[in-house]
Design an enzyme around this catalytic site. Structure first.
Site, PDB file in Angstrom:
ATOM      1  N   HIS A 113      49.203  43.276  39.750  1.00  0.00           N
ATOM      2  CA  HIS A 113      47.988  43.993  39.370  1.00  0.00           C
ATOM      3  C   HIS A 113      46.910  43.863  40.435  1.00  0.00           C
ATOM      4  O   HIS A 113      46.129  44.789  40.648  1.00  0.00           O
ATOM      5  CB  HIS A 113      47.465  43.435  38.037  1.00  0.00           C
ATOM      6  CG  HIS A 113      46.126  43.956  37.639  1.00  0.00           C
ATOM      7  ND1 HIS A 113      45.971  45.061  36.830  1.00  0.00           N
ATOM      8  CD2 HIS A 113      44.876  43.535  37.942  1.00  0.00           C
ATOM      9  CE1 HIS A 113      44.682  45.302  36.668  1.00  0.00           C
ATOM     10  NE2 HIS A 113      43.995  44.387  37.321  1.00  0.00           N
ATOM     11  N   GLU A 146      28.710  55.775  18.985  1.00  0.00           N
ATOM     12  CA  GLU A 146      27.608  55.798  19.942  1.00  0.00           C
ATOM     13  C   GLU A 146      28.105  55.677  21.379  1.00  0.00           C
ATOM     14  O   GLU A 146      27.611  56.335  22.290  1.00  0.00           O
ATOM     15  CB  GLU A 146      26.624  54.666  19.638  1.00  0.00           C
ATOM     16  CG  GLU A 146      25.983  54.733  18.251  1.00  0.00           C
ATOM     17  CD  GLU A 146      26.884  54.200  17.148  1.00  0.00           C
ATOM     18  OE1 GLU A 146      27.947  53.625  17.454  1.00  0.00           O
ATOM     19  OE2 GLU A 146      26.527  54.356  15.952  1.00  0.00           O
ATOM     20  N   HIS A 180      43.128  46.225  44.264  1.00  0.00           N
ATOM     21  CA  HIS A 180      44.220  46.277  43.302  1.00  0.00           C
ATOM     22  C   HIS A 180      45.325  47.162  43.852  1.00  0.00           C
ATOM     23  O   HIS A 180      45.175  48.382  43.904  1.00  0.00           O
ATOM     24  CB  HIS A 180      43.709  46.805  41.959  1.00  0.00           C
ATOM     25  CG  HIS A 180      42.640  45.946  41.366  1.00  0.00           C
ATOM     26  ND1 HIS A 180      41.338  45.986  41.779  1.00  0.00           N
ATOM     27  CD2 HIS A 180      42.698  44.985  40.404  1.00  0.00           C
ATOM     28  CE1 HIS A 180      40.619  45.101  41.091  1.00  0.00           C
ATOM     29  NE2 HIS A 180      41.410  44.475  40.257  1.00  0.00           N
ATOM     30  N   HIS A 238      18.884  46.910  12.083  1.00  0.00           N
ATOM     31  CA  HIS A 238      18.591  48.282  12.489  1.00  0.00           C
ATOM     32  C   HIS A 238      17.245  48.400  13.219  1.00  0.00           C
ATOM     33  O   HIS A 238      16.844  49.504  13.567  1.00  0.00           O
ATOM     34  CB  HIS A 238      18.572  49.207  11.259  1.00  0.00           C
ATOM     35  CG  HIS A 238      19.934  49.489  10.699  1.00  0.00           C
ATOM     36  ND1 HIS A 238      20.856  48.496  10.432  1.00  0.00           N
ATOM     37  CD2 HIS A 238      20.552  50.653  10.356  1.00  0.00           C
ATOM     38  CE1 HIS A 238      21.955  49.049   9.942  1.00  0.00           C
ATOM     39  NE2 HIS A 238      21.799  50.345   9.892  1.00  0.00           N
TER      40      HIS A 238
END
Lengths: 667, 667
Positions: free
Chosen positions: A260, A409, A30, A471
């Site tokens: 890019h 999380e 890149h 869960h």
């Protein structure tokens, strides 16, 4: 700009041309990002970054994190130019080749000076929150004379679109991490085209909404860049500097998505270098320019030697402790404390959930390992991650060792990686095991980087009960066991939990996942052994009394089921061994002789685990096992919402079912 | 408020008391959220929601999504009160019990009227973006007389802290989804305590930064709620209404984290009911109040019958097509088109990457399946997900069928789930396979809900090359195969890719993951078969010419390696069968006789896949296999950054290595 700041221009051009040459040689990579952010990086390294290429592991260095990891040539160019030993010109020439330190994306461990592995977008900015938390905490613990540095981040549009960045931004804002400074490479371009085809977010407003100090500048103007960094350092909030830049600056691909990627066309490269006023050959940096870069690298040596002088005024004990925690070495007392706890619980044989066992271990560990930092993604009382002595980490208490990560999380996992990478702290964090799914992106990076982040994953099966299948993990144990360099511990009782923690806390290159039960479990290790049997991965927990006809293998909460089935089978005259399997990875690492002693050929084998079978095929069918004499008692699909005991009954994870299957296998 | 709006108060109290009673009976659950949001829900259902409990699948109904799924009793209470057949009073009494429709969290499929499974936080709000995209698109396609409805969402603090919400918010803002209205249950409380211990984000400012219309109201004031919904509907942007509420309103646990969980104390419940002025027995709703709720439920019948009248003015063909796409039935032409493509490519035998094969299939499929909506998480050119005819979905082109999801894998996956759940569209979306990690949370929900979302996961191994190990999946195939109800296809060539797409596009209850190569692969299916062999999961691709001594099993890009090894082995006089394994799940579903024909006992077996071994143990050691005659050629750890061909060489995934291992097994 070239005319106004000729000196600066040529230094930045060195980054740009090295990038063009390396990408062209690799025929991949890149180009655009390093070309766009070269000015910011040059000013940062010249005027602000506190670093010493000769001492890349200096504890009090500023950290520089390229969250937009695809722009890796920016890091490599900076390291080569300023004189990091690991990144030679040859390494630049070998960009993206087998065995080179200069991998496609920056890889932690490839070269001293690469602070973290980036590439999966958003991870770097989320790591940086952990770096900054570690810095704040250690500054409070050791004082500003020993710890007082900044974490600088370059993040791209991709980083900011990824959800993990929101978790990171919000956590940093709440925590007022004033030593965290993020440069947003605001080039308006992604792979698919202009950013606006997918996003119209006002990023400065978004950061400000979470309590950040925000500035917007021309990312090519060295004066503006310098002024912004100065202002950012002064502010008490984390700082975001929106740098308006041109991707692939100066090339015909400037400001396009083509820019890019890899610019490899010879004419484009020649034209671009001409536009820079760059006449040197490929990979060549004219000596005066290289000398200026090396001078930047040399500048940090003074600060570092002054720091060493201050460090040497510490008492030997303090020095040793400081060095120990940065070596990630557990204190000598740990092993004795773990042994004592094991002895106690083998005698008292409590019936507790292993999440509670984990808390019992932490109550012993945290007071003697001041480097632990605990936390949870808003499930503190469920994950049992908080012990009495920790105190809450926050703007008003930097000595606190417990972080309320919020319902984040992924951000928690990435921040923990950042803390380990910073050094001097050893983080652990909890959530429900099913939400491994949310944290996977960062958990894989713990494994890939080889950092010993500890994941406390409670409620590890249908034993979670009424909250139901969303869960209840079923595939997650197999998922995690499939991941290289990851310890997956599923302890059966408090003794195994203590042993698992001991391994996790002494590991220096492997992350650990502790899969812990919600429900109470009996102590099965009632005979004390000073040896850490969990370190063997699997071991004989109960031997057959008569002729050994059956081997029951189980982990965690199902060891109890195996033991009950053994009682039934023995009563029926069927000699039954129970093998506890707290860690498949560690069992795999044992020699053949040991594995054969634990799992000899011959007896029927049944594995019992309240999850899917996949990872057990190895122990059921392999390791001298045979298809005709093997069975599995576990889950075939998702769970359900009902009281836990009933779920085990309904899904057939019972001693009666195990006994019946064993009898059927024996014919 | 009770005094000012006595009627409203008692209706809302019905939700609150049913919640208290059901949670108390279950002795688990979450009382506080339904109690806090009862006022908003009451006003929404009474004054705005367009629904008919007697026709819960009516295509033009408004969708109501409880993103804060732990407050499931809110949905169940609303459904019971308004008269949904599936949710009886007995179901409310059986909350969270085995076999009940009233699971701990709302589960799609348990009861008609539950629009999506929620519980893992942030999923609902991210689904809702897909619902709203589907609505916008179908409104443009079929006209406002057939499709013209709103998607209403209740999101909590947890939803907004999860990173996925940022991906959803930013995508919705960019897409100007004016029919999307989100209520934020701004109660300031999470499990660990006050929100401010983990977050200080100004949520209205955050939404506004991404182009949302934002209002802030007292979430207990029915007049304010009604006015806000009216204003939200008028605005052309997606709308967020910040509702300041009190969690567990009216109880002694109000405004505390205790109130978030299960309130089961008899006195607390009695006191709370007294505070509400509620005197009915447990689970009892006084007839006048129930009648008012049922009247709300009855109100929608008129709108629905009017809609049906309009629908019936359509031509038979249009009606059939509308009903077909909502049944998720593929058009009749699909199978012939796939067969024709297979025949063509078997003859022309192109050497292309399977990501390109996938594009070739889509070029055939998209023109005849107008219900497909494609997209990519900013890797369009790499995932090959865009075909000529689609057009870009956007505010100025709602008929467009290609969505630029941005760098948001998780948001994309959840939005796709939302689209399928809405009905009438069939989404597929692409990213690199390694970034399965980022999307896992939503991918698991595709499987759990049983919705046929299609994941186009390209760059499926070290074949990705120079981008290196962060971008190279190794554990992901095993991870996905461990997940229940998920088709994992790893096609070997264009023919298998076409077959996999056919299965994915005709599946109605199972999501599909297509693992596709970056690198070119030869066509191995050069003999045309009209049968879909991929549907068998595994099949004999090439038979041994002499005595069958070896079976090579492989998937995807490694089938080529197996075929080359077979040539070498056959040349050495070793009869070698090659079994292509595009889908383990489908092979597992075949009968024993077929599986035995494909994998007879006897020959040595080698599995070849550029991933970890775990999921192959079953086919190597089981299915009549034997440990002593089995070997695996694949990855043992993470990949590396280098050109792809060299990586296969260095990691030993070569025909030469397979041949050597086969010879060693034969002794």
């Amino acid at each position: 700009l070239r005319a106004a700041h000729p000196d600066h221009w040529m230094k930045a051009a060195a980054i740009r041309t090295l990038t063009l040459d390396a990408v062209a040689a690799a025929n991949s990579g890149h180009s655009g990002m390093p070309m766009g952010m070269a000015d910011v990086a040059t000013v940062l390294f010249e005027k602000h970054l506190r670093f010493d290429p000769k001492a890349p592991r200096w504890a009090d260095r500023d950290r520089f994190i390229l969250s937009a990891g695809h722009g890796s040539m920016l890091v490599y160019a900076l390291m080569y130019l300023t004189g990091y030993e690991d990144i030679t010109l040859q390494q630049i020439k070998d960009f993206r080749q087998w065995g080179a330190r200069t991998a496609g994306h920056p890889e932690y461990g490839h070269a001293a000076g690469i602070e973290t592995t980036t590439g999966p977008l958003g991870q770097g900015i989320a790591n940086s929150v952990g770096f900054a938390i570690a810095e704040e905490h250690l500054r409070a613990r050791f004082g500003t004379s020993l710890i007082n540095h900044y974490t600088y981040v370059i993040a791209g549009d991709g980083c900011l679109m990824e959800g993990i960045s929101q978790e990171a931004i919000a956590l940093a804002g709440k925590q007022e991490l004033s030593h965290l400074i993020v440069f947003w490479d605001n080039n308006g371009i992604t792979i698919d085209g202009k950013v606006e085809i997918a996003d119209i977010t006002n990023q400065p407003a978004r950061f400000a909404a979470s309590g950040w100090h925000v500035q917007e500048i021309d990312g090519h103007d060295p004066v503006a860049i310098d002024a912004a960094i100065i202002a950012a350092k002064k502010d008490k909030r984390p700082s975001m500097i929106a740098c308006k830049t041109h991707i692939a600056l100066g090339s015909s691909a400037q400001d396009t998505s083509k820019g890019h990627g890899a610019l490899t066309d010879a004419k484009l490269i020649a034209d671009t270098k001409a536009a820079y006023g760059w006449t040197a050959a490929a990979f060549e940096v004219p000596a005066p320019i290289k000398a200026e870069w090396e001078a930047m690298g040399a500048r940090g040596a003074t600060a570092r030697t002054e720091w060493e002088a201050r460090f040497n005024t510490l008492s030997d004990a303090k020095k040793a402790d400081f060095e120990r925690i940065f070596r990630m070495e557990a204190p000598k007392a740990l092993s004795a404390k773990i042994r004592a706890l094991k002895k106690d619980v083998s005698a008292s044989a409590p019936k507790v959930a292993t999440r509670k066992s984990s808390e019992m271990v932490l109550e012993v560990v945290n007071p003697i390992m001041k480097e632990t930092i605990g936390g949870s993604a808003d499930l503190t009382g469920s994950n049992n991650t908080l012990t009495k002595d920790l105190g809450t980490f926050g703007p008003d208490n930097r000595k606190g060792r417990y972080v309320y990560f919020g319902i984040r999380e992924h951000g928690m996992a990435a921040a923990m990686n950042g803390m380990v990478l910073h050094g001097g702290v050893r983080p652990y964090g909890g959530t429900f095991m099913a939400f491994t799914d949310y944290a996977r992106g960062a958990m894989r990076l713990s494994a890939l980087m080889g950092v010993p982040t500890i994941y406390v994953m409670t409620h590890d099966s249908i034993g979670l009960g009424e909250d139901g299948p969303t869960h209840q993990p079923v595939e997650h144990l197999s998922m995690l066991r499939a991941t290289p360099n990851t310890y997956v511990f599923r302890p059966a009782d408090t003794v195994e939990t203590a042993e698992a923690w001991e391994i996790a806390l002494t590991s220096t290159t492997t992350p650990s996942v502790l899969a812990l039960s919600r429900q109470n479990l009996p102590t099965v290790r009632t005979a004390h052994t000073s040896t850490n049997l969990t370190a063997k991965g699997a071991y004989v927990l109960a031997e057959a009394t008569g002729k050994r006809q059956v081997i029951l293998m189980a982990s965690g909460s199902e060891v109890e089921v195996a033991m009950a089935a053994r009682t039934q089978l023995e009563a029926a005259g069927i000699g039954t061994r129970v093998v506890s399997v707290p860690s498949m990875e560690l069992f795999r690492a044992q020699d053949e002789a040991y594995r054969k002693r634990v799992l000899p050929a011959g007896p029927a084998r049944i594995a019992i685990e309240a999850g899917v079978r996949q990872s057990w095929d190895w122990l059921l069918l392999g390791e001298r096992g045979r298809e005709a004499k093997a069975a599995f008692v576990g889950m075939e699909g998702f769970g359900a919402s009902a009281p836990a005991e009933l779920l085990f009954e309904k899904f057939g994870i019972t001693a009666a079912n195990v006994t019946a299957k064993a009898k059927a296998l024996l014919g």
